[in-house]
Design an enzyme around this catalytic site. Structure first.
Site, PDB file in Angstrom:
ATOM      1  CB  CYS A 229      57.066  39.991  32.088  1.00 46.56           C
ATOM      2  SG  CYS A 229      58.836  40.213  32.310  1.00 46.56           S
ATOM      3  CD  GLU A 260      53.010  49.939  32.195  1.00 46.37           C
ATOM      4  OE1 GLU A 260      52.612  49.953  31.005  1.00 46.37           O
ATOM      5  OE2 GLU A 260      53.404  48.910  32.756  1.00 46.37           O
ATOM      6  CG  HIS A 278      54.175  47.225  28.983  1.00 42.29           C
ATOM      7  ND1 HIS A 278      53.043  47.629  29.639  1.00 42.29           N
ATOM      8  CD2 HIS A 278      53.885  45.976  28.517  1.00 42.29           C
ATOM      9  CE1 HIS A 278      52.109  46.688  29.579  1.00 42.29           C
ATOM     10  NE2 HIS A 278      52.611  45.684  28.898  1.00 42.29           N
ATOM     11  CB  ALA A 281      53.869  42.238  23.396  1.00 40.06           C
TER      12      ALA A 281
END
Length: 525
Positions: A229, A260, A278, A281
């Site tokens: 991660c 990405e 992703h 966060a």
């Protein structure tokens, strides 16, 4: 008015923070690179998340840009060397999403251990494959952390709460800190050999790129589970896929990928792989927190000079900024004087702090002094890029604090070496804020730093001052202030003359030709 552009999606409260601090802000997420480049020259600050790419090409067009603020921890989308070279501060918010990202890693670990995504898909498809999804307990298992900084340490804390044993590989982790966290600090090969689950929490650098590859996987326990991660590129994806196919790796959970957005990836489709886009966060709390933090940090820098969480310049707290400001100005002026005096490239520079100055944060003072020193020779230098420019030029830089009592409450001494010769200047602050020169080359002389100054080194002989005054008068140059110092009677002396206009070469030549003159320089501050 100071202007900031927000070019990615950020909380509206961040906009209100900028406006509340008196900063004009434009909120324009989703700009194409060409559109951003066309307008970036208008702004002092640029607030971004991960979508905007701050490239060298964009920075070239950002002629007024002073700070880039990344709402989040990763700055992979910012060309740090290019920003530093142009004197642009790059800030991030390394603590704003630490808990959120750590929790996502723990969630991915549970998802792997109990095959939750696969079981969910099967059950919702109308199947009841209870025997197919045999999981494993995490209690008692060994968790290997690669990276034990802000996020890694939170993962360690949560894992210990799950009764896991935690190993940590991190070159910057001290034994004392490891003990405080309740983890065992190990080398990488030991971690590979013992860990049941490995999770990565390190930045992507030349040293960490591909840290898990085929060779590393071969050293791991058969059936190990790997979680990433942190950053795409830490794991060689092709090597991992091969290990998943062979059974050497029992499962993998990835939130980040080399490319990405990851519309295609070699890991996709494997039955023992869990992937998320992703999301580390991506919680309401974290998004709000980092947006507010970056708005406050950028505002502080643009309005007061305070620097928080910068990746390319020393930090200066909001409390320190007003205290350091006059010291930084003094260092910059001393550096500028040295830079205008040296002949040839500077080889070394030392900055010494005495009295009150010795109690302060020395890094900003050093950076300001280097900026002043290099400015006569280098275009577009400031305290952001000066240290790197000095390093690139092979300049040895040292800072020394002295606890002895100086003649003044505070003193800064700068010594620059060039072509085997040294220039030594000493300055102080009058009234705690006004820079004053108090010594040149070991000769006491008190002088303010005027905009235009004439520096003369001569021998102390009768008639010299009159001759110098006549030369200035002949060129219609008015004297504002006149400061003298000498080593001894008849010996080496210094004259520092502040004048009302720039000094032309013809006047310099005439002064140089006067009897008893050793050297003469025109200075500007």
């Amino acid at each position: 008015m100071v202007k900031v552009l927000i070019s990615d999606k950020l909380s509206e409260q961040a906009v209100e923070i900028f406006r509340g601090r008196g900063i004009e802000v434009d909120f324009k997420p989703g700009l194409a690179p060409d559109e951003l480049k066309a307008i970036i020259g208008r702004y002092d600050g640029l607030a971004i998340r991960s979508a905007t790419k701050v490239t060298a090409d964009l920075l070239e067009a950002a002629e007024n840009l002073k700070v880039v603020g990344r709402a989040g921890i990763g700055v992979d989308n910012v060309d740090i060397p290019a920003a530093t070279g142009r004197g642009v501060v790059v800030m991030n918010t390394p603590f704003g999403n630490a808990v959120t990202t750590a929790e996502h890693a723990i969630a991915m670990m549970f998802a792997l251990a109990r095959q939750i995504p696969q079981a969910d898909a099967s059950t919702q498809a109308g199947k009841w494959e209870k025997s197919k999804f045999m999981g494993v307990e995490l209690t008692g298992k060994v968790l290997g952390l690669i990276g034990c900084g802000n996020i890694g340490s939170i993962v360690a804390d949560r894992a210990r709460g799950l009764r896991m044993r935690v190993l940590a590989y991190d070159p910057f982790l001290s034994e004392q800190r490891a003990t405080e966290l309740g983890v065992r600090k190990v080398e990488l090969d030991e971690l590979f050999a013992e860990a049941d689950v490995i999770t990565l929490h390190t930045p992507l650098t030349d040293a960490t790129r591909g840290v898990i590859d085929a060779a590393a996987i071969a050293k791991m326990k058969k059936g190990v589970r790997i979680i990433n991660c942190a950053r795409g590129g830490l794991v060689v994806e092709d090597d991992l896929r091969a290990a998943l196919d062979s059974g050497q790796v029992g499962g993998a959970a990835f939130d980040v990928f080399v490319t990405e957005p990851a519309k295609e990836n070699v890991l996709f489709g494997h039955p023992n792989v869990v992937c998320t886009p992703h999301l580390g966060a991506s919680t309401t709390e974290a998004q709000e927190k980092v947006a507010l933090q970056i708005a406050e940090q950028m505002s502080d820098y643009l309005l007061t000079g305070a620097v928080s969480n910068a990746v390319n310049v020393p930090s200066v707290t909001a409390e320190e900024a007003p205290i350091l400001k006059p010291y930084m100005k003094l260092a910059e002026l001393l550096g500028s004087f040295c830079g205008q005096m040296v002949e040839g490239p500077v080889e070394a520079v030392s900055i010494e702090l005495e009295g009150h100055a010795a109690e302060l944060n020395a890094e900003p003072i050093k950076a300001a002094g280097l900026a002043g020193l290099l400015r006569p020779q280098v275009d577009s230098v400031n305290m952001v890029n000066a240290p790197s420019m000095a390093h690139q030029r092979g300049i040895e830089v040292s800072v020394t604090r002295h606890d002895r009592e100086p003649d003044y409450q505070t003193l800064l001494r700068m010594t620059a070496r060039s072509q085997g010769r040294t220039r030594v200047l000493v300055g102080t602050l009058i009234g705690g804020s006004k820079p004053r020169l108090v010594e040149v080359q070991g000769i006491a002389v008190e002088a303010d730093f005027g905009q235009h100054m004439l520096y003369v080194r001569n021998y102390d002989k009768p008639g010299f001052i009159g001759a110098l005054g006549s030369a200035l008068g002949n060129h219609q140059v008015n004297i504002a202030t006149f400061h003298l110092g000498r080593r001894d009677v008849g010996g080496e002396a210094i004259a520092l003359v502040e004048v009302d206009q720039p000094i032309e070469d013809a006047l310099l030549a005439e002064v140089q030709a006067l009897p008893h003159v050793v050297r003469v320089n025109a200075l500007s501050f």
